[in-house]
Design a protein around this motif. Sequence first.
Motif, mmCIF file in Angstrom:
data_model
loop_
_atom_site.group_PDB
_atom_site.id
_atom_site.type_symbol
_atom_site.label_atom_id
_atom_site.label_comp_id
_atom_site.label_asym_id
_atom_site.label_seq_id
_atom_site.Cartn_x
_atom_site.Cartn_y
_atom_site.Cartn_z
ATOM 1 N N LEU A 335 -23.337 -16.214 -44.897
ATOM 2 C CA LEU A 335 -23.495 -17.015 -46.237
ATOM 3 C C LEU A 335 -22.608 -16.033 -47.312
ATOM 4 N N SER A 336 -22.099 -14.875 -47.190
ATOM 5 C CA SER A 336 -21.796 -13.831 -48.153
ATOM 6 C C SER A 336 -21.095 -12.903 -47.348
ATOM 7 N N ARG A 337 -19.910 -12.228 -48.179
ATOM 8 C CA ARG A 337 -19.926 -10.565 -47.687
ATOM 9 C C ARG A 337 -19.903 -9.771 -48.324
ATOM 10 N N ASN A 338 -21.377 -10.176 -49.238
ATOM 11 C CA ASN A 338 -21.423 -9.071 -50.603
ATOM 12 C C ASN A 338 -22.920 -9.176 -50.293
ATOM 13 N N CYS A 339 -23.563 -8.921 -50.448
ATOM 14 C CA CYS A 339 -25.219 -9.462 -50.237
ATOM 15 C C CYS A 339 -26.028 -9.069 -51.761
ATOM 16 N N THR A 340 -25.445 -7.724 -52.231
ATOM 17 C CA THR A 340 -25.770 -8.402 -54.234
ATOM 18 C C THR A 340 -25.362 -9.095 -54.658
ATOM 19 N N GLU A 341 -24.020 -9.626 -54.419
ATOM 20 C CA GLU A 341 -23.185 -11.243 -55.263
ATOM 21 C C GLU A 341 -24.340 -11.908 -54.928
ATOM 22 N N PHE A 342 -24.988 -12.303 -52.918
ATOM 23 C CA PHE A 342 -25.735 -13.366 -52.905
ATOM 24 C C PHE A 342 -27.052 -13.271 -53.725
ATOM 25 N N LEU A 343 -27.516 -12.135 -53.122
ATOM 26 C CA LEU A 343 -28.943 -12.225 -53.980
ATOM 27 C C LEU A 343 -29.356 -11.541 -55.474
ATOM 28 N N MET A 344 -28.336 -11.316 -56.078
ATOM 29 C CA MET A 344 -28.078 -11.909 -57.496
ATOM 30 C C MET A 344 -28.668 -12.914 -58.431
ATOM 31 N N GLN A 345 -28.516 -14.465 -57.663
ATOM 32 C CA GLN A 345 -28.254 -15.550 -57.421
ATOM 33 C C GLN A 345 -29.484 -16.269 -57.648
ATOM 34 N N ALA A 346 -30.709 -15.456 -56.688
ATOM 35 C CA ALA A 346 -31.861 -15.792 -56.715
ATOM 36 C C ALA A 346 -32.774 -16.241 -58.476
ATOM 37 N N PRO A 347 -33.874 -17.104 -58.268
ATOM 38 C CA PRO A 347 -34.226 -17.730 -59.730
ATOM 39 C C PRO A 347 -34.641 -16.132 -60.018
ATOM 40 N N GLN A 348 -35.432 -15.764 -59.534
ATOM 41 C CA GLN A 348 -35.801 -13.936 -60.202
ATOM 42 C C GLN A 348 -34.811 -13.327 -59.246
ATOM 43 N N PRO A 349 -34.076 -12.397 -59.415
ATOM 44 C CA PRO A 349 -33.517 -11.581 -58.241
ATOM 45 C C PRO A 349 -34.243 -10.258 -58.305
ATOM 46 N N PRO A 350 -33.622 -9.665 -57.182
ATOM 47 C CA PRO A 350 -34.353 -8.354 -57.071
ATOM 48 C C PRO A 350 -34.020 -7.308 -57.725
ATOM 49 N N PRO A 351 -34.257 -6.286 -57.984
ATOM 50 C CA PRO A 351 -34.093 -4.747 -58.415
ATOM 51 C C PRO A 351 -32.195 -4.305 -57.623
ATOM 52 N N LEU A 352 -31.870 -3.822 -58.790
ATOM 53 C CA LEU A 352 -30.105 -3.881 -57.941
ATOM 54 C C LEU A 352 -29.876 -2.488 -57.467
ATOM 55 N N ASP A 353 -31.527 -1.332 -57.469
ATOM 56 C CA ASP A 353 -31.442 -0.577 -56.877
ATOM 57 C C ASP A 353 -31.994 -0.777 -55.310
ATOM 58 N N SER A 354 -32.961 -2.152 -55.424
ATOM 59 C CA SER A 354 -33.563 -2.228 -53.884
ATOM 60 C C SER A 354 -32.187 -2.925 -53.070
ATOM 61 N N ILE A 355 -31.854 -3.225 -53.501
ATOM 62 C CA ILE A 355 -30.056 -4.145 -52.526
ATOM 63 C C ILE A 355 -29.724 -2.858 -52.329
ATOM 64 N N ASN A 356 -29.283 -2.022 -53.115
ATOM 65 C CA ASN A 356 -28.514 -0.707 -52.769
ATOM 66 C C ASN A 356 -29.201 0.017 -51.518
ATOM 67 N N MET A 357 -30.355 0.598 -52.045
ATOM 68 C CA MET A 357 -31.130 0.647 -50.799
ATOM 69 C C MET A 357 -31.152 0.130 -49.522
ATOM 70 N N ALA A 358 -31.070 -0.923 -49.588
ATOM 71 C CA ALA A 358 -31.327 -1.533 -48.190
ATOM 72 C C ALA A 358 -29.693 -2.083 -47.738
ATOM 73 N N VAL A 359 -28.735 -2.127 -47.778
ATOM 74 C CA VAL A 359 -27.131 -2.021 -48.179
ATOM 75 C C VAL A 359 -26.890 -0.440 -47.569
ATOM 76 N N LYS A 360 -27.540 0.824 -48.053
ATOM 77 C CA LYS A 360 -27.148 2.418 -47.477
ATOM 78 C C LYS A 360 -27.876 2.128 -46.165
ATOM 79 N N LEU A 361 -29.047 2.471 -46.508
ATOM 80 C CA LEU A 361 -30.255 2.167 -44.707
ATOM 81 C C LEU A 361 -29.285 1.529 -43.632
ATOM 82 N N LEU A 362 -28.472 0.056 -44.193
ATOM 83 C CA LEU A 362 -28.049 -0.947 -42.970
ATOM 84 C C LEU A 362 -26.646 0.142 -42.739
#
Length: 643
Positions: A335-362
Amino acid sequence: EVHERSWQIDFLLIALRKLINSGRPDLKIILMSATLDAKLFSSFFQGAPLINVPGRTFPVSHYFLEDLLDATNHIIEDDSIYAHRNVNQTNTNSLWVTTQGGEKRREVVELESMTDVSEVSGLYSSYKMPTQRSMDRVDEKVLNYDLIEDILSMLSCSDNDIVVFPSGGNATYGAILVFLPGMGEIRNLSNRLIGNRLFGDRNKFTIIPLHSSLSSRDQRRAFEKVRPGCRKIILATNIAETSVTVPDVVCVIDAGTVREVQQDKRYATSRLVLDWCSKASIKQRAGRAGRVREGICCRLFSSRTEELFMKDQSKPELQRVPLEEVCLAILAGNLSRNCTEFLMQAPQPPPLDSINMAVKLLKEVGAINIFDGQESLTAMGKHIAKLPVHVRLAKMLILGSIFKCLDPILTIVSALTCKTPFVTNTVDSSAKTTAAHKKFRHKFSDFLSYTTLWEAFQKNIKVSNDHGRSFCRKNYINWMVMMEIWDLRRQNLELLYQIGFIDKISEKEVSESAFNQNGPNDAVVHSVICAGLFPNVAWAEQENVSGSIALWHNKERLFFHPSSVNYGKKSLPSEWMIFHEKFATGRTTVSATSPILPAGILLFGGEAVIKHVDRKVIINDWIEMEMAAQTAVSCRDLRRKLD
């Protein structure tokens, strides 16, 4: 149906909006819920029209905790397990006392509450005095099984004229739906009701569990008609709130709580916590009683709790849960090659630091590659994406099957998912519980302590359930947690079969199977654990002055938690330790720990940098090991083949 706001729902909404905008004007989407914030979703879909359909439910009588205590004459005593712990308790403390002559001595003194326990707050002055006292004592978040039985007895009694339908009739017929926070509570209440003289009579009552882990066949039992003269009591999680509708329910008993995953950003971990439902949820639950006729809703929480502590709407899952699973789904679905770009399109997007933490752990667990801002799944990541468990634990399950130590890894992964099975907050002395637990404690590994306990529990449960319960009671082990571990072992085993890593075997056959040849090899087991938990590694330094062990995670000082088997140790079999999580209680502690051999870190840890001249290997910029360059290169090549 968007009532629940799970991450999957928001994920789908993003994908659907992208699909509409990419040239599918023929696609029609209808969002439905009895409680949603309609304007939010309308604006998300560029001003989509709103349609308001009036409800067709029947009226429902609502009774709160104070009403139910009054109606059943149920009393919460000072020393009840359902009372706040600080009510009418006498504590002791050791104080220095100075005599008239100036001499100092230490004395143990009693610290008693100065509150007159005969006084009441006056918050419930319109109720009976025993109810007023009980309401001042009660801890509403503790599930009161005794009260539930009293309510069920009252609802089954023909002369009940207090808890009644809006029209005044009593509810001696129709199904009863009990909302509970989790599977453990369902199992516990089910066992109590089956053992009850009244509700255990199968000619009069049928006890039916209902939760998402059941098969479709087992879930269908809740919808089947019962014979005349028999009554259904359905024990359900919030799956019965919106996902399924049982048509013949006329009474709802609502605990008002839910178990949900919440992220602890400070320690990059998640917790399954017990929290109050939202007002929208309890409204939805009450409505289950008014589908076919007027109904009754008995709430195990007070009207004050609803007013003061319950939010209007639940937080969207995207804003409160770790996002590793979401990011894996984005990449696995192309669906995307950039998770941050995709998730920031949500009706109520998650905090940016939560996305960064997830990508770092993966990235740390080797599930994704990142190149020029573009993310892609690795071979390991493609398999992890198919397992609906935490990414660290998913990696452990996969490697546990590959390295043929599946039985202990199944137990360890399942135990790390639950709360500790070792009960410590008992009325018996701590020395007594410690002595009982000692027989299961591995000398240096908290992880292998779980496997030792599991093996002992299995020997007893094979005799009978009563034998297993007796074992838990005598050894201060939480029976419900052990049953959760058992359920998770079976589920994780089935998941590994579904993604093709093991053959079809039963949970009982695992220990003797080909996938457990290395199960008794502690070094292999700890290496697989290291692969999942890395970079949760600490260097154990022997302090010269005190002789105790100082733990260092890079430059951060850590301490063994008192619950760890390594707490207070003066020596360890390795200078390297792996740990599950960090906690801050004044100082940063680690609980589940075990030694790990340097070879385990080299083969399963991060990328190694070889210093040929210095005869050293450096991992993650701070883990240093002395090693001949030729040996280090061989290990690095072997590691690359593994990856």
